[in-house]
Design a protein around this motif. Structure first.
Motif, mmCIF file in Angstrom:
data_model
loop_
_atom_site.group_PDB
_atom_site.id
_atom_site.type_symbol
_atom_site.label_atom_id
_atom_site.label_comp_id
_atom_site.label_asym_id
_atom_site.label_seq_id
_atom_site.Cartn_x
_atom_site.Cartn_y
_atom_site.Cartn_z
ATOM 1 N N ALA A 124 28.279 24.036 -3.609
ATOM 2 C CA ALA A 124 27.713 23.687 -4.917
ATOM 3 C C ALA A 124 27.241 22.243 -4.859
ATOM 4 N N PHE A 125 26.228 21.963 -5.650
ATOM 5 C CA PHE A 125 25.576 20.658 -5.656
ATOM 6 C C PHE A 125 25.846 20.039 -7.029
ATOM 7 N N ALA A 126 26.673 18.996 -7.060
ATOM 8 C CA ALA A 126 27.155 18.484 -8.345
ATOM 9 C C ALA A 126 26.578 17.111 -8.657
ATOM 10 N N LEU A 127 25.468 17.131 -9.388
ATOM 11 C CA LEU A 127 24.787 15.893 -9.763
ATOM 12 C C LEU A 127 24.862 15.672 -11.285
ATOM 13 N N THR A 128 24.484 16.694 -12.045
ATOM 14 C CA THR A 128 24.381 16.556 -13.509
ATOM 15 C C THR A 128 25.728 16.241 -14.162
ATOM 16 N N GLU A 129 25.675 15.415 -15.201
ATOM 17 C CA GLU A 129 26.868 15.114 -15.997
ATOM 18 C C GLU A 129 26.570 15.417 -17.466
ATOM 19 N N GLY A 133 21.419 14.378 -17.424
ATOM 20 C CA GLY A 133 20.819 15.505 -16.711
ATOM 21 C C GLY A 133 19.522 15.043 -16.069
ATOM 22 N N SER A 134 18.476 14.921 -16.896
ATOM 23 C CA SER A 134 17.197 14.409 -16.367
ATOM 24 C C SER A 134 17.392 13.013 -15.790
ATOM 25 N N ASP A 135 18.171 12.221 -16.504
ATOM 26 C CA ASP A 135 18.445 10.843 -16.071
ATOM 27 C C ASP A 135 19.656 10.866 -15.127
ATOM 28 N N ALA A 159 28.510 18.521 -15.193
ATOM 29 C CA ALA A 159 28.172 19.626 -16.109
ATOM 30 C C ALA A 159 27.183 20.583 -15.460
ATOM 31 N N PHE A 160 27.242 21.839 -15.862
ATOM 32 C CA PHE A 160 26.261 22.861 -15.449
ATOM 33 C C PHE A 160 26.251 23.134 -13.944
ATOM 34 N N ILE A 161 27.372 22.935 -13.274
ATOM 35 C CA ILE A 161 27.335 23.080 -11.813
ATOM 36 C C ILE A 161 27.411 24.561 -11.422
ATOM 37 N N THR A 162 26.399 25.001 -10.701
ATOM 38 C CA THR A 162 26.256 26.416 -10.342
ATOM 39 C C THR A 162 27.140 26.770 -9.153
ATOM 40 N N ASN A 163 27.632 27.987 -9.207
ATOM 41 C CA ASN A 163 28.516 28.601 -8.197
ATOM 42 C C ASN A 163 29.993 28.302 -8.444
ATOM 43 N N GLY A 369 14.789 19.597 -12.504
ATOM 44 C CA GLY A 369 13.663 18.808 -13.018
ATOM 45 C C GLY A 369 12.965 19.592 -14.102
ATOM 46 N N THR A 370 13.149 19.178 -15.362
ATOM 47 C CA THR A 370 12.471 19.883 -16.462
ATOM 48 C C THR A 370 10.962 19.732 -16.276
ATOM 49 N N SER A 371 10.218 20.533 -17.027
ATOM 50 C CA SER A 371 8.752 20.430 -16.951
ATOM 51 C C SER A 371 8.292 19.007 -17.265
ATOM 52 N N GLU A 372 8.986 18.360 -18.204
ATOM 53 C CA GLU A 372 8.595 16.991 -18.586
ATOM 54 C C GLU A 372 8.852 16.029 -17.419
ATOM 55 N N ILE A 373 10.010 16.168 -16.788
ATOM 56 C CA ILE A 373 10.343 15.277 -15.665
ATOM 57 C C ILE A 373 9.371 15.522 -14.502
HETATM 58 C C1 LIG Z 1 21.993 27.376 -15.694
HETATM 59 C C2 LIG Z 1 21.931 25.977 -15.183
HETATM 60 C C3 LIG Z 1 22.330 25.710 -13.884
HETATM 61 C C4 LIG Z 1 22.351 24.383 -13.424
HETATM 62 N N1 LIG Z 1 22.822 24.134 -12.162
HETATM 63 C C5 LIG Z 1 22.994 22.835 -11.777
HETATM 64 C C6 LIG Z 1 23.621 22.530 -10.545
HETATM 65 O O1 LIG Z 1 24.007 23.414 -9.769
HETATM 66 N N2 LIG Z 1 23.798 21.216 -10.222
HETATM 67 C C7 LIG Z 1 23.394 20.192 -11.030
HETATM 68 O O2 LIG Z 1 23.610 19.041 -10.681
HETATM 69 N N3 LIG Z 1 22.774 20.459 -12.213
HETATM 70 C C8 LIG Z 1 22.572 21.747 -12.597
HETATM 71 N N4 LIG Z 1 21.963 22.028 -13.796
HETATM 72 C C9 LIG Z 1 21.556 20.926 -14.668
HETATM 73 C C10 LIG Z 1 20.056 20.782 -14.817
HETATM 74 O O3 LIG Z 1 19.511 20.229 -13.669
HETATM 75 C C11 LIG Z 1 19.820 19.951 -16.094
HETATM 76 O O4 LIG Z 1 20.124 20.805 -17.199
HETATM 77 C C12 LIG Z 1 18.415 19.451 -16.191
HETATM 78 O O5 LIG Z 1 18.159 18.484 -15.214
HETATM 79 C C13 LIG Z 1 18.108 18.846 -17.579
HETATM 80 O O6 LIG Z 1 19.108 17.963 -17.954
HETATM 81 P P1 LIG Z 1 19.759 18.078 -19.429
HETATM 82 O O7 LIG Z 1 20.120 19.508 -19.635
HETATM 83 O O8 LIG Z 1 20.832 17.077 -19.517
HETATM 84 O O9 LIG Z 1 18.606 17.740 -20.420
HETATM 85 P P2 LIG Z 1 18.145 16.264 -20.873
HETATM 86 O O10 LIG Z 1 17.979 15.413 -19.690
HETATM 87 O O11 LIG Z 1 19.047 15.795 -21.948
HETATM 88 O O12 LIG Z 1 16.719 16.573 -21.478
HETATM 89 C C14 LIG Z 1 16.533 17.113 -22.794
HETATM 90 C C15 LIG Z 1 15.028 17.187 -23.052
HETATM 91 O O13 LIG Z 1 14.494 15.859 -23.028
HETATM 92 C C16 LIG Z 1 13.429 15.804 -22.101
HETATM 93 N N5 LIG Z 1 13.381 14.465 -21.518
HETATM 94 C C17 LIG Z 1 14.386 13.751 -20.953
HETATM 95 N N6 LIG Z 1 13.941 12.571 -20.520
HETATM 96 C C18 LIG Z 1 12.615 12.526 -20.810
HETATM 97 C C19 LIG Z 1 11.583 11.571 -20.613
HETATM 98 N N7 LIG Z 1 11.813 10.406 -20.014
HETATM 99 N N8 LIG Z 1 10.330 11.877 -21.023
HETATM 100 C C20 LIG Z 1 10.067 13.062 -21.630
HETATM 101 N N9 LIG Z 1 11.001 14.011 -21.862
HETATM 102 C C21 LIG Z 1 12.259 13.747 -21.437
HETATM 103 C C22 LIG Z 1 13.742 16.876 -21.059
HETATM 104 O O14 LIG Z 1 12.583 17.244 -20.342
HETATM 105 C C23 LIG Z 1 14.271 17.967 -21.972
HETATM 106 O O15 LIG Z 1 13.204 18.665 -22.542
HETATM 107 C C24 LIG Z 1 21.897 23.348 -14.255
HETATM 108 C C25 LIG Z 1 21.450 23.625 -15.550
HETATM 109 C C26 LIG Z 1 21.467 24.920 -16.026
HETATM 110 C C27 LIG Z 1 21.020 25.174 -17.434
#
Ligand SMILES: Cc1cc2nc3c(=O)[nH]c(=O)nc-3n(C[C@H](O)[C@H](O)[C@H](O)COP(=O)(O)OP(=O)(O)OC[C@H]3O[C@@H](n4cnc5c(N)ncnc54)[C@H](O)[C@@H]3O)c2cc1C
Length: 387
Positions: A124-129, A133-135, A159-163, A369-373
């Motif tokens: 598992a790859f644990a980055l998000t907290e 998330g994006s940051d 948070a959200f760590i898969t597997n 990486g969300t669509s915005e990121i």
């Molecule tokens: C089912 C699932 C599995 C996952 N598995 C893993 C995993 O295995 N390991 C891991 O590390 N992570 C995992 N993730 C985490 C995932 O990578 C994050 O959910 C994702 O990066 C977005 O972070 P966030 O949910 O905190 O949203 P946020 O970062 O809080 O973003 C919320 C919204 O704000 C927007 N936003 C944020 N910053 C900006 C900006 N500067 N400009 C414009 N818009 C912005 C985003 O695009 C989004 O629309 C998983 C997530 C899910 C839902």
């Protein structure tokens, strides 16, 4: 489209093996597993035996030693039926094993990569907290070296760590230089399941990927040996980001495979469903949708295969991987929307499966990486290129 001209004999053979497995083993069980929120344990085991959990890992480390495009073809075929299954493999092979492969010591490779490549263990790859998330450079989980015992002492939450529930090896991003600003001072540390002070939470109840488990990890004075540091001290963030580039290729393959699965289901349905005396595929309102779906899928597929070839040639591919992730994930959401529309009311019913694809697709525009990121990364590259 068959793309025979683009793929080598070996790649075609791998694709056909993956397709056969997906059609014969995955397709008959996927709806039931999804409904019951069950992890596809047997399928993961079988895929491990086939060498598909370590497709790109060199044979000397227990992998199949295949090229990038072969791994992508496997992901695409599995996702034609199950996004959950493909996402488990993405979290394991697309992301989790990558730090070990890229920067692990020989000892770490033998201990963690070899069993992971054969599917004996999952990574598992644990980055998000919870707060980042994006940051993701805002990682707060800390690892402080106890000089007396030569152990890292880890505290924090992911948070959200898969597997979770199945992974044995966690590659955890930790702040090791607490004074460093932003994404500096982060390192990757291996934490094994069962280590005292390491607690794995319950899977999130989520809309997408019911058969793949993601959730919280918590570390409270969790101690692991100093040797569990992967790569250079305080240089973990760039390493993690380079792994995310690899993951974006895999996630694009999931998007393309899922969209292909929806196109196939919607096309078959449109030939059978009769309205106003004719099969609905004879109406342009439907057939033009199928045409758009097929064309959009093929455009993303060709772009993805091209990025794979760039990677295989040793060229930089991070921007292109982000571009294709952005386009193919959004394409998949659109294709699923059209698929549900073509099936009408049945498109909303579990039995016809398109409903599941529609739910699962949304994750693709959020994870890795969300669509915005993605737009921020690609626009940054464009602005730099045309100064
Ligand atoms: C089912 C699932 C599995 C996952 N598995 C893993 C995993 O295995 N390991 C891991 O590390 N992570 C995992 N993730 C985490 C995932 O990578 C994050 O959910 C994702 O990066 C977005 O972070 P966030 O949910 O905190 O949203 P946020 O970062 O809080 O973003 C919320 C919204 O704000 C927007 N936003 C944020 N910053 C900006 C900006 N500067 N400009 C414009 N818009 C912005 C985003 O695009 C989004 O629309 C998983 C997530 C899910 C839902």
């Amino acid at each position: 489209m068959d793309n025979k001209y683009f793929l080598t004999e070996e790649e075609l053979m791998i694709r056909d093996m993956a397709r056969k497995f997906a059609d014969e083993v995955v397709a008959p069980t996927v709806t039931d597993l999804d409904r019951k929120h069950l992890f596809p344990e047997d399928q993961i085991k079988q895929l491990g035996e086939m060498g598909f959990l370590g497709a790109e890992v060199p044979e000397e480390y227990g992998g199949a030693g295949l090229n990038c495009l072969s791994h992508i073809l496997i992901m695409e075929e599995l996702a034609r039926h199950s996004s959950s299954l493909a996402s488990i493999i993405d979290a394991h092979a697309g992301l989790g094993t990558q730090p070990l492969l890229k920067a692990g010591t020989e000892e770490q490779k033998q201990k963690y990569l070899v069993p992971a490549a054969s599917g004996e263990t999952l990574c598992a790859f644990a980055l998000t907290e919870p707060q980042s998330g994006s940051d993701s450079g805002g990682t707060k989980t800390s690892a402080v070296l106890d000089e007396k015992t030569n152990e890292w002492v880890i505290n924090g939450t992911k948070a959200f760590i898969t597997n979770i529930g199945y992974a044995k090896t966690f590659l955890v991003a930790c702040k090791t230089d607490l004074e460093a600003k932003g994404s500096r001072g982060i390192s990757i540390i291996i934490v094994e399941e069962g280590t005292p002070g390491f607690t794995i939470g319950k899977p999130e109840e989520k809309m997408s990927n019911h058969s793949s488990y993601s959730g919280e990890l918590s570390f409270q004075d969790c101690r692991v040996p100093k040797e569990n540091l992967v790569g250079e001290l305080n240089r973990g963030f760039p390493l993690m980001m380079s792994c995310v580039d690899e993951g974006r290729l895999a996630i694009s393959a999931v998007a393309i495979g899922m969209a292909q699965g929806v196109l196939e289901r919607a096309t078959r349905y449109s030939k059978q469903r009769v309205a106003f005396g004719n099969p609905i595929c004879t109406y342009q309102g439907i057939s033009f949708k199928l045409a758009e779906m097929a064309a959009d899928i093929e455009a993303c597929r060709m772009m993805l295969y091209n990025v794979c070839r760039m990677k295989e040639a040793g060229l930089p591919f991070a921007t292109e991987a982000t571009m294709v992730k952005m386009l193919s994930s959004e394409m998949c959401v659109n294709v699923c929307d059209k698929g549900v529309q073509i099936l009408g009311g049945y498109g909303l019913c579990e039995e016809y499966e398109v409903e599941r694809f529609y739910r699962d697709a949304k994750l693709l525009t959020i994870g890795e990486g969300t669509s915005e990121i993605c737009r921020m990364i690609v626009s940054g590259s464009v602005l730099k290129q045309y100064e």
